[in-house]
Design a protein around this motif. Structure first.
Motif, PDB file in Angstrom:
ATOM      1  N   GLN A  27       0.817  -1.210   0.000  1.00 52.39           N
ATOM      2  CA  GLN A  27       0.000   0.000   0.000  1.00 52.39           C
ATOM      3  C   GLN A  27       0.854   1.264   0.000  1.00 52.39           C
ATOM      4  O   GLN A  27       0.364   2.344  -0.309  1.00 52.39           O
ATOM      5  N   TYR A  28       2.135   1.127   0.359  1.00 50.87           N
ATOM      6  CA  TYR A  28       3.043   2.274   0.401  1.00 50.87           C
ATOM      7  C   TYR A  28       3.912   2.267  -0.843  1.00 50.87           C
ATOM      8  O   TYR A  28       4.326   1.227  -1.322  1.00 50.87           O
ATOM      9  N   GLU A  29       4.215   3.464  -1.353  1.00 52.16           N
ATOM     10  CA  GLU A  29       5.060   3.578  -2.537  1.00 52.16           C
ATOM     11  C   GLU A  29       5.991   4.765  -2.397  1.00 52.16           C
ATOM     12  O   GLU A  29       5.703   5.720  -1.657  1.00 52.16           O
ATOM     13  N   GLU A  30       7.075   4.692  -3.131  1.00 50.72           N
ATOM     14  CA  GLU A  30       7.941   5.845  -3.278  1.00 50.72           C
ATOM     15  C   GLU A  30       7.331   6.736  -4.357  1.00 50.72           C
ATOM     16  O   GLU A  30       7.193   6.324  -5.506  1.00 50.72           O
ATOM     17  N   ILE A  31       6.967   7.938  -3.965  1.00 51.46           N
ATOM     18  CA  ILE A  31       6.224   8.822  -4.869  1.00 51.46           C
ATOM     19  C   ILE A  31       6.848  10.209  -4.852  1.00 51.46           C
ATOM     20  O   ILE A  31       7.563  10.588  -3.909  1.00 51.46           O
ATOM     21  N   TRP A  32       6.581  10.938  -5.901  1.00 49.38           N
ATOM     22  CA  TRP A  32       6.932  12.347  -5.956  1.00 49.38           C
ATOM     23  C   TRP A  32       5.721  13.140  -5.479  1.00 49.38           C
ATOM     24  O   TRP A  32       4.673  13.124  -6.111  1.00 49.38           O
ATOM     25  N   VAL A  33       5.888  13.821  -4.369  1.00 50.89           N
ATOM     26  CA  VAL A  33       4.780  14.558  -3.765  1.00 50.89           C
ATOM     27  C   VAL A  33       4.817  16.004  -4.233  1.00 50.89           C
ATOM     28  O   VAL A  33       5.821  16.710  -4.064  1.00 50.89           O
ATOM     29  N   HIS A  34       3.724  16.420  -4.829  1.00 54.47           N
ATOM     30  CA  HIS A  34       3.618  17.775  -5.378  1.00 54.47           C
ATOM     31  C   HIS A  34       3.654  18.811  -4.251  1.00 54.47           C
ATOM     32  O   HIS A  34       2.923  18.713  -3.266  1.00 54.47           O
ATOM     33  N   GLN A  35       4.502  19.834  -4.415  1.00 51.42           N
ATOM     34  CA  GLN A  35       4.658  20.865  -3.394  1.00 51.42           C
ATOM     35  C   GLN A  35       4.023  22.202  -3.785  1.00 51.42           C
ATOM     36  O   GLN A  35       3.937  23.105  -2.963  1.00 51.42           O
ATOM     37  N   GLY A  36       3.616  22.314  -5.038  1.00 54.72           N
ATOM     38  CA  GLY A  36       2.969  23.558  -5.450  1.00 54.72           C
ATOM     39  C   GLY A  36       3.543  24.110  -6.735  1.00 54.72           C
ATOM     40  O   GLY A  36       4.598  23.690  -7.215  1.00 54.72           O
ATOM     41  N   VAL A  37       2.814  25.079  -7.307  1.00 53.30           N
ATOM     42  CA  VAL A  37       3.230  25.788  -8.514  1.00 53.30           C
ATOM     43  C   VAL A  37       3.635  27.202  -8.102  1.00 53.30           C
ATOM     44  O   VAL A  37       2.931  27.867  -7.321  1.00 53.30           O
ATOM     45  N   PHE A  38       4.771  27.689  -8.643  1.00 56.17           N
ATOM     46  CA  PHE A  38       5.326  28.971  -8.222  1.00 56.17           C
ATOM     47  C   PHE A  38       5.626  29.826  -9.447  1.00 56.17           C
ATOM     48  O   PHE A  38       6.140  29.337 -10.450  1.00 56.17           O
ATOM     49  N   GLU A  39       5.303  31.110  -9.349  1.00 55.12           N
ATOM     50  CA  GLU A  39       5.592  32.087 -10.391  1.00 55.12           C
ATOM     51  C   GLU A  39       6.714  32.985  -9.881  1.00 55.12           C
ATOM     52  O   GLU A  39       6.542  33.687  -8.871  1.00 55.12           O
ATOM     53  N   LEU A  40       7.867  32.968 -10.578  1.00 56.78           N
ATOM     54  CA  LEU A  40       9.041  33.698 -10.110  1.00 56.78           C
ATOM     55  C   LEU A  40       9.481  34.732 -11.130  1.00 56.78           C
ATOM     56  O   LEU A  40       9.550  34.446 -12.336  1.00 56.78           O
ATOM     57  N   SER A  41       9.758  35.931 -10.645  1.00 49.77           N
ATOM     58  CA  SER A  41      10.463  36.945 -11.425  1.00 49.77           C
ATOM     59  C   SER A  41      11.905  36.993 -10.933  1.00 49.77           C
ATOM     60  O   SER A  41      12.301  36.211 -10.050  1.00 49.77           O
ATOM     61  N   ASN A  42      12.725  37.908 -11.486  1.00 47.14           N
ATOM     62  CA  ASN A  42      14.130  37.975 -11.099  1.00 47.14           C
ATOM     63  C   ASN A  42      14.290  38.108  -9.591  1.00 47.14           C
ATOM     64  O   ASN A  42      13.649  38.959  -8.954  1.00 47.14           O
TER      65      ASN A  42
END
Length: 594
Positions: A27-42
């Motif tokens: 039932q457990y897996e190694e997964i990539w857990v989404h942390q969010g979407v980010f908008e970056l300027s300089n």
């Protein structure tokens, strides 16, 4: 011997525990857990747990835009990496961080970040029993039992025209389409059935409540309410954003982020409201939106709202002390207290009116209306007393405050009405007549009903004034008597109309002296009377005038006797006429026979 048995039992328990633990490891897996979407300027930064990325530079080339991005771990610089939206759109660090570029232009870069985790993914559903050749639909996925051969069962899984199949022994499990995992728990070779337990990826379920909101507030207050978020799902929710807002008010922050909310966890967030300053009361609506993600980046959202009421910036309240009414004091006073508060940022001139019943006599004041100036965020109190002059149950209407602001007049009252019960004499006087249309010379009866509906016995009296154009005939136009509580007196007198006119029969003024020595007066209604003369009967004949004289009693008796004798004479001739008719008929018959 006993020690050996205990040792063996312990070994068996450990084996069972290991077997149980290993049975659920899938039932457990190694997964990539989404942390969010980010908008970056300089020079903007984005963080996920211990990792931070910073946009250093955006460059334009023949194949579009690219960027240099700096990576920090626990605040320490580690390396820079090159990113674009094509081949170099994914960066991995230490098999633990994944940064994926979504888009890039001359103004900035859009990227999402993932953290590598080992987490619970597959959540069991309900047990399914299938016979050979039978199938079961699980949210669009068809599970079918194909064949049972000794200890081996063949199972097929189908979705959208694709079919996958495997052979199972008891305890086996397989995953299909990244949407379902099947574990075979039992094979019944005799009944030719299999028992399987399906698993599907878990989901967070966000629940939201707005707590501690009162029904109403004063203006310029800063009340605090709470946002309660719960995860009622089966896996954690991540990257949660809480966005509160209010119509006709302000909240103390635009949004707030919660990195992770595990299953059965809850978080309470206080929010401060800044309430408006308005001359009229208005509804205030509070809304909260909560957004979050699962480990795959699938978004989840929920919302809640609440409504409260903000009072006008001028407020008025009224209270009263009626304790003297119950203490048996002569001429008891009711003490009224009005409090007027100005919640506005400037002072206002306010007109206050307290509409007490007409039978309440204010003490030492000309009226219950006042004009006063109230400074900003200040209150003024008015205290006065009134003596009830009549018994009964009186409805106290709300006190009212009026003020003028920016070309408009506004009004607010003290809220719900109330009742005050006073003791004493209360007389109900009603006046009626036998007819309102009267010929001259005709008599009319005047009826006066007096009811004691108060709480004290009283001696009552009245004197009637006979209007001009009428003359008293008989009865009681003057009366004095004793009327107990709940009792009623009916008095009648007769008068005769003398002149043709329209008359206003005035109200009857009844005075009383009750058992406490209190004196007073009550009045009845008024009545309009119409009197007119009898008109002569017109006759077309001018040569002969007929005078009709009313019959006396002796004339009436003579008329009745003569009428009776005339009718008797007519009736007595009928048998004689019948005899003559029969005799004539018989004589004619004898003549024919001869």
């Amino acid at each position: 011997m006993h020690l050996n048995r205990a040792f063996l039992a312990g070994i068996m328990v450990l084996l069972l525990m290991c077997t149980t633990a290993s049975a659920f490891e899938f039932q457990y897996e190694e997964i990539w857990v989404h942390q969010g979407v980010f908008e970056l300027s300089n020079n903007d930064k984005a963080s996920a747990e211990k990792y931070t990325v910073k946009l250093q530079e955006i460059r334009s080339g023949d194949y579009g835009y690219s960027a240099n991005v700096l990576l920090y771990v626990d605040g320490e610089f580690k390396e820079a990496f090159f990113a674009d939206a094509e081949l170099n759109n994914e960066f991995l660090y230490d098999k633990d961080l994944k940064v994926r570029t979504l888009s890039i232009d001359e103004t900035g870069i859009s990227l999402e970040m993932y953290i590598h985790e080992y987490e619970l993914v597959w959540i069991p559903g309900n047990t399914i029993v299938l016979g050979v050749g039978e199938s079961y639909d699980l949210n669009g996925i068809n599970i079918g039992a194909v064949e049972i051969n000794d200890d081996v069962a063949s199972i097929e899984i189908s979705k959208d025209g694709r079919t996958l199949g495997d052979e199972y022994i008891t305890g086996n499990h397989h995953r299909y389409f990244d949407e379902v995992l099947i574990r075979l728990t039992y094979i019944d070779k005799i009944e030719q059935t299999i028992t399987i337990l399906p698993y599907q990826p878990g989901k967070p379920v966000l629940a939201l409540e707005i707590q501690d909101i009162e029904d109403r507030y004063f203006p310029n207050e800063e009340p605090v309410f709470n946002i309660l978020i719960k995860n009622e799902g089966t896996i954690p929710a991540r990257g949660i954003t809480i966005t509160p807002s209010a119509i006709n008010a302000q909240v103390d922050f635009d949004s707030l982020e919660v990195p992770i909310l595990d299953t059965s966890d809850r978080q309470s967030i206080p929010v401060t409201l800044k309430l408006p300053e308005t001359p009229i009361g208005e509804d205030l609506e509070i809304s909260v939106i909560v957004e979050g993600y699962d480990y795959k980046g699938n978004s989840y959202q929920t919302s809640a709202s609440a409504v409260t009421f903000v009072d006008p910036y001028i407020a008025i309240s009224r209270s009263y002390d009626a304790s003297q009414l119950q203490e048996g004091i002569d001429d008891p006073e009711i003490i009224f207290t009005l409090v007027i508060h100005n919640n506005a940022s400037i002072g206002h001139e306010v007109t206050v009116n307290d509409p007490i019943p007409p039978s309440f006599m204010p003490v030492d004041i000309a009226s219950t209306q006042w004009n006063l100036f109230i400074d900003s965020e200040k209150s003024k109190a008015i205290t006065y007393s009134a003596i009830p002059t009549a018994a009964g149950t009186f409805k106290m209407m709300p006190a009212v405050a009026n003020w003028y602001s920016q070309g408009e007049t506004y009004s607010v009252d003290s809220g719900k009405s109330s009742t005050i019960v006073t003791s004493g004499t209360l007389l109900e006087v009603e006046k009626a007549v036998s007819s309102t249309d009267i010929q001259t010379g005709e008599e009319v009866d005047v009826i006066i009903n007096i009811r004691n509906i108060g709480t004290r016995d009283a001696t009552v009296s009245y004197t009637e004034n006979i209007p001009k154009g009428f003359e008293f005939v008989s009865g009681q136009k003057n009366w004095v008597g004793y009327i107990g509580v709940g009792e009623e007196e009916r008095i009648v007198y007769t008068m005769v109309a003398k002149e043709e006119a329209i008359y206003e029969l005035p109200s009857t003024k009844v005075t009383f002296d009750d058992e406490s020595g209190t004196q007073g007066t009550f009045e009845s209604n008024t009545i309009r009377l119409y009197t007119y003369s009898a008109e002569p009967i017109d006759d077309d004949s001018k040569d002969e005038e007929v005078n009709y004289q009313p019959l006396t009693m002796k004339g009436r008796i003579f008329f009745l006797l003569s009428s009776f004798i005339t009718i008797l004479g007519v009736l007595s001739t009928i048998p004689f006429i019948a005899y003559l008719y029969i005799s004539r008929k018989q004589s004619d018959q004898r003549k024919r026979i001869r």
